[in-house]
Design a protein around this motif. Structure first.
Motif, PDB file in Angstrom:
ATOM      1  N   HIS A  75      -4.571 -11.093  -2.570  1.00 32.91           N
ATOM      2  CA  HIS A  75      -4.657 -11.483  -1.162  1.00 32.91           C
ATOM      3  C   HIS A  75      -3.297 -11.369  -0.478  1.00 32.91           C
ATOM      4  O   HIS A  75      -3.200 -10.877   0.656  1.00 32.91           O
ATOM      5  CB  HIS A  75      -5.167 -12.927  -1.059  1.00 32.91           C
ATOM      6  N   ILE A  76      -2.251 -11.823  -1.163  1.00 32.43           N
ATOM      7  CA  ILE A  76      -0.912 -11.772  -0.577  1.00 32.43           C
ATOM      8  C   ILE A  76      -0.458 -10.332  -0.395  1.00 32.43           C
ATOM      9  O   ILE A  76       0.086  -9.952   0.655  1.00 32.43           O
ATOM     10  CB  ILE A  76       0.073 -12.565  -1.456  1.00 32.43           C
ATOM     11  N   LEU A  77      -0.676  -9.499  -1.413  1.00 29.08           N
ATOM     12  CA  LEU A  77      -0.284  -8.090  -1.316  1.00 29.08           C
ATOM     13  C   LEU A  77      -1.064  -7.379  -0.208  1.00 29.08           C
ATOM     14  O   LEU A  77      -0.518  -6.526   0.504  1.00 29.08           O
ATOM     15  CB  LEU A  77      -0.493  -7.392  -2.659  1.00 29.08           C
ATOM     16  N   PHE A  78      -2.344  -7.717  -0.068  1.00 25.93           N
ATOM     17  CA  PHE A  78      -3.151  -7.093   0.981  1.00 25.93           C
ATOM     18  C   PHE A  78      -2.610  -7.432   2.372  1.00 25.93           C
ATOM     19  O   PHE A  78      -2.459  -6.557   3.230  1.00 25.93           O
ATOM     20  CB  PHE A  78      -4.607  -7.541   0.852  1.00 25.93           C
ATOM     21  N   ALA A  79      -2.294  -8.717   2.583  1.00 27.62           N
ATOM     22  CA  ALA A  79      -1.797  -9.139   3.900  1.00 27.62           C
ATOM     23  C   ALA A  79      -0.434  -8.520   4.197  1.00 27.62           C
ATOM     24  O   ALA A  79      -0.194  -8.015   5.304  1.00 27.62           O
ATOM     25  CB  ALA A  79      -1.712 -10.658   3.961  1.00 27.62           C
ATOM     26  N   LEU A  80       0.478  -8.528   3.219  1.00 26.32           N
ATOM     27  CA  LEU A  80       1.811  -7.961   3.449  1.00 26.32           C
ATOM     28  C   LEU A  80       1.757  -6.443   3.589  1.00 26.32           C
ATOM     29  O   LEU A  80       2.518  -5.861   4.369  1.00 26.32           O
ATOM     30  CB  LEU A  80       2.740  -8.355   2.304  1.00 26.32           C
ATOM     31  N   SER A  81       0.875  -5.791   2.852  1.00 21.86           N
ATOM     32  CA  SER A  81       0.741  -4.335   2.985  1.00 21.86           C
ATOM     33  C   SER A  81       0.253  -3.959   4.378  1.00 21.86           C
ATOM     34  O   SER A  81       0.728  -2.982   4.977  1.00 21.86           O
ATOM     35  CB  SER A  81      -0.214  -3.794   1.926  1.00 21.86           C
ATOM     36  N   GLY A  82      -0.707  -4.729   4.909  1.00 20.50           N
ATOM     37  CA  GLY A  82      -1.167  -4.479   6.269  1.00 20.50           C
ATOM     38  C   GLY A  82      -0.055  -4.669   7.282  1.00 20.50           C
ATOM     39  O   GLY A  82       0.069  -3.898   8.252  1.00 20.50           O
ATOM     40  N   HIS A  83       0.771  -5.677   7.074  1.00 16.23           N
ATOM     41  CA  HIS A  83       1.895  -5.897   7.984  1.00 16.23           C
ATOM     42  C   HIS A  83       2.867  -4.725   7.946  1.00 16.23           C
ATOM     43  O   HIS A  83       3.320  -4.260   8.997  1.00 16.23           O
ATOM     44  CB  HIS A  83       2.616  -7.189   7.589  1.00 16.23           C
ATOM     45  N   VAL A  84       3.196  -4.251   6.744  1.00 17.08           N
ATOM     46  CA  VAL A  84       4.125  -3.122   6.617  1.00 17.08           C
ATOM     47  C   VAL A  84       3.548  -1.884   7.287  1.00 17.08           C
ATOM     48  O   VAL A  84       4.263  -1.131   7.979  1.00 17.08           O
ATOM     49  CB  VAL A  84       4.436  -2.862   5.133  1.00 17.08           C
ATOM     50  N   LEU A  85       2.249  -1.648   7.122  1.00 12.31           N
ATOM     51  CA  LEU A  85       1.617  -0.468   7.704  1.00 12.31           C
ATOM     52  C   LEU A  85       1.661  -0.508   9.230  1.00 12.31           C
ATOM     53  O   LEU A  85       2.097   0.458   9.881  1.00 12.31           O
ATOM     54  CB  LEU A  85       0.168  -0.375   7.212  1.00 12.31           C
ATOM     55  N   PHE A  86       1.232  -1.620   9.827  1.00  6.19           N
ATOM     56  CA  PHE A  86       1.245  -1.726  11.285  1.00  6.19           C
ATOM     57  C   PHE A  86       2.674  -1.710  11.828  1.00  6.19           C
ATOM     58  O   PHE A  86       2.936  -1.151  12.902  1.00  6.19           O
ATOM     59  CB  PHE A  86       0.529  -3.003  11.724  1.00  6.19           C
ATOM     60  N   ALA A  87       3.605  -2.333  11.113  1.00  8.94           N
ATOM     61  CA  ALA A  87       4.997  -2.347  11.562  1.00  8.94           C
ATOM     62  C   ALA A  87       5.587  -0.943  11.554  1.00  8.94           C
ATOM     63  O   ALA A  87       6.332  -0.558  12.462  1.00  8.94           O
ATOM     64  CB  ALA A  87       5.818  -3.281  10.681  1.00  8.94           C
ATOM     65  N   LYS A  88       5.238  -0.148  10.545  1.00 12.61           N
ATOM     66  CA  LYS A  88       5.758   1.220  10.468  1.00 12.61           C
ATOM     67  C   LYS A  88       5.194   2.081  11.592  1.00 12.61           C
ATOM     68  O   LYS A  88       5.939   2.860  12.231  1.00 12.61           O
ATOM     69  CB  LYS A  88       5.406   1.821   9.102  1.00 12.61           C
ATOM     70  N   ILE A  89       3.911   1.953  11.852  1.00 12.18           N
ATOM     71  CA  ILE A  89       3.303   2.729  12.940  1.00 12.18           C
ATOM     72  C   ILE A  89       3.931   2.359  14.273  1.00 12.18           C
ATOM     73  O   ILE A  89       4.253   3.221  15.099  1.00 12.18           O
ATOM     74  CB  ILE A  89       1.774   2.496  12.957  1.00 12.18           C
TER      75      ILE A  89
END
Length: 528
Positions: A75-89
């Motif tokens: 769950h933690i990796l999923f939430a942080l991965s989504g943050h990194v993805l949106f932040a990069k875009i």
């Protein structure tokens, strides 16, 4: 005595050898105790099946570590991965709005995990402290913030606010207290910075961007608002040379630390053994002392990994988060005993340095430390262990200042100036040896229990006296010298000594006396 004071190489090699041998010796006792006690009845609740094919059982006494890296890591990796993805875009398409995207994603993630009523509760606290900050009175912001923080530490306010969280799952309790506590501390930082601003006020949108930045929201660390505001709103997103390489290397180091701790838990039950007082009474002095030291080192590793993973994500967002905590092995003064640099920076900026000034006045230092640990007690939650821990550390911090003041007077100051730097370093290391174990005993209170801390103190000072006491203190003295040597080398890197000018050329040895001292004409000598 300067930090660059050096010792002979053979002496430094001796200190390193003694420390390594002592660590191996203490580890062997802990391994033996873990292997022989794995099937005890008191271990059944925490020592559970682990590596089936190797026949090893695993120490699961630390529920926090088990939760982060076993149950909820997906769950933690999923939430942080989504943050990194949106932040990069966002950083590629609209870098000027990236802080707004961070806030939107954080709000959505909190809403999804805790429900809209919890988001409403957090927004109400933000609005309250924002409204108070418009008055621009520091004491009013402090009183309001601490009173709000106290509502999460005492009944019936805790139960009433906990009902705002939707769902009934295991992570709910941790996320509730983590999000609420860090939210209040961030809101207080915003309010105090707003009081310091001379021209107008920060907007409430800046507070929401600051508070709902997802990597810091639930688990910290706390970055003060002034630093976050500058870094989150800068337009230049260029990176330094090899910065991405350093970020990737940092991530690999944290992964290696997780694997190392997992291996450690299968061979050494350092967390379960201290809970069994009957077993501790039959262990050797070296095993008890090694358990106390290893518990503190493990707590540092846990904090370094947990904060390090979050810091890696924030560095990808072009932020400069607080550094990981300093290892307990490197601490021999109370002024540096902090496991969370974010909280430490917050307390120093708004309480300790604000009240203590230059920290050279005994009375000001006493008031500053009392207020600092008062806020810390409220942050951790008042209880017997926390109160004892705070009192001991507050006394230790002030006692260091009193001792420094005393030995800076005559005749001690002249006596130290008359001795060599190496001798001064050895004498200081001897005093730091007792300081080191004082810090260890004080922090065991917060990490384990009062009974375990009492047992370690009795074994070290009473029952083990004089053999165990002298041997442990000698090993600790060697450890302090190893630390000082590392600090010396780092000081030479940070501030290298100036290169002396080259010596003037000398005449050749085979030259004749007449050539070495030529006769100079009076007119030529005057011209020169």
């Amino acid at each position: 005595m300067g930090i660059k004071a050096a010792l002979p190489k053979y002496e430094v090699y001796l200190y390193n050898t003694v420390v390594c041998l002592a660590l191996f010796w203490a580890t062997s006792w802990i391994l033996e105790a873990s292997s022989s006690s794995a099937n005890r009845k008191t271990f059944k609740s925490t020592v559970r099946p682990g590596w089936y094919y190797f026949g090893r059982r695993m120490d699961t006494a630390d529920l926090e570590w088990m939760m982060w890296f076993s149950t909820f890591r997906a769950h933690i990796l999923f939430a942080l991965s989504g943050h990194v993805l949106f932040a990069k875009i966002c950083s590629m398409l609209a870098p000027q709005h990236r802080s707004l995207v961070y806030m939107a994603y954080g709000l959505l993630a909190v809403w999804t995990s805790m429900g809209w009523t919890y988001v409403t509760l957090m927004l109400s606290h933000c609005i309250l402290l924002y409204s108070i900050s418009l008055v621009k009175l520091r004491w009013l912001c402090f009183v309001t913030g601490l009173a709000t923080l106290a509502t999460f530490k005492c009944e019936p306010f805790v139960s009433w606010q906990a009902d705002f969280v939707e769902g009934d799952y295991e992570l709910r309790h941790v996320l509730f207290y983590g999000g609420c506590g860090f939210t209040i501390m961030r809101c207080m930082s915003f309010a105090l910075e707003n009081c310091e601003r001379k021209d107008g006020n920060y907007s409430i949108m800046e507070l929401l961007k600051y508070n709902f930045y997802l990597p810091f929201f639930y688990f910290g660390p706390i970055m003060t608002f002034d630093k976050f505001y500058v870094q989150a709103n800068k337009s230049d997103l260029s990176r330094k040379d090899r910065e991405m390489w350093d970020i990737g290397l940092q991530g690999l180091i944290h992964l290696g630390a997780i694997v190392l701790v997992d291996v450690l838990f299968h061979f050494m039950y350092i967390l379960t053994i201290p809970t069994d007082m009957k077993l501790l009474k039959h262990l050797s002095d070296w095993a008890v002392v090694g358990l106390a030291y290893s518990n503190l080192v493990y707590d540092w590793v846990k904090a370094a990994v947990m904060f390090g993973v979050i810091n890696t994500v924030s560095r990808l967002d072009h932020l400069d988060p607080p550094k990981p905590p300093k290892c307990i092995t490197m601490l021999y003064v109370f002024a540096e005993t902090h496991f969370d640099r974010g909280i430490n920076d917050w307390l120093c900026k708004y309480v300790y340095d604000y009240l203590g000034g230059k920290h050279d006045n005994v009375l000001q230092e006493l008031v500053a430390t009392l207020c600092t640990f008062g806020v810390t007690i409220l942050w951790l939650g008042p209880c017997e262990v926390v109160l004892i821990w705070a009192f001991c550390n507050c006394f230790g911090l002030n006692f260091e200042l009193w001792t420094a003041k005393f030995f800076s007077m005559e005749p001690f100051a002249s006596l130290e100036m008359s001795m060599s730097e190496g001798t001064s370093r050895r004498i200081r290391a001897a005093f730091n040896t007792f300081n080191f174990w004082t810090i260890v005993l004080y922090n065991i209170l917060a990490l384990n229990s009062l009974d375990f801390a009492k047992l370690v103190a009795k074994r070290l000072l009473l029952k083990g006296f004089p053999v165990t006491t002298i041997m442990v203190m000698f090993v600790t003295y060697c450890l302090i010298q190893v630390i000082k040597e590392r600090e010396r080398r780092q000081a030479l890197i940070d501030d290298p000594d100036p290169i002396p000018p080259p010596a003037p050329p000398t005449a050749p040895a085979a030259a004749s006396p007449a050539a070495a001292q030529p006769v100079v004409e009076p007119g030529k000598e005057k011209a020169e």
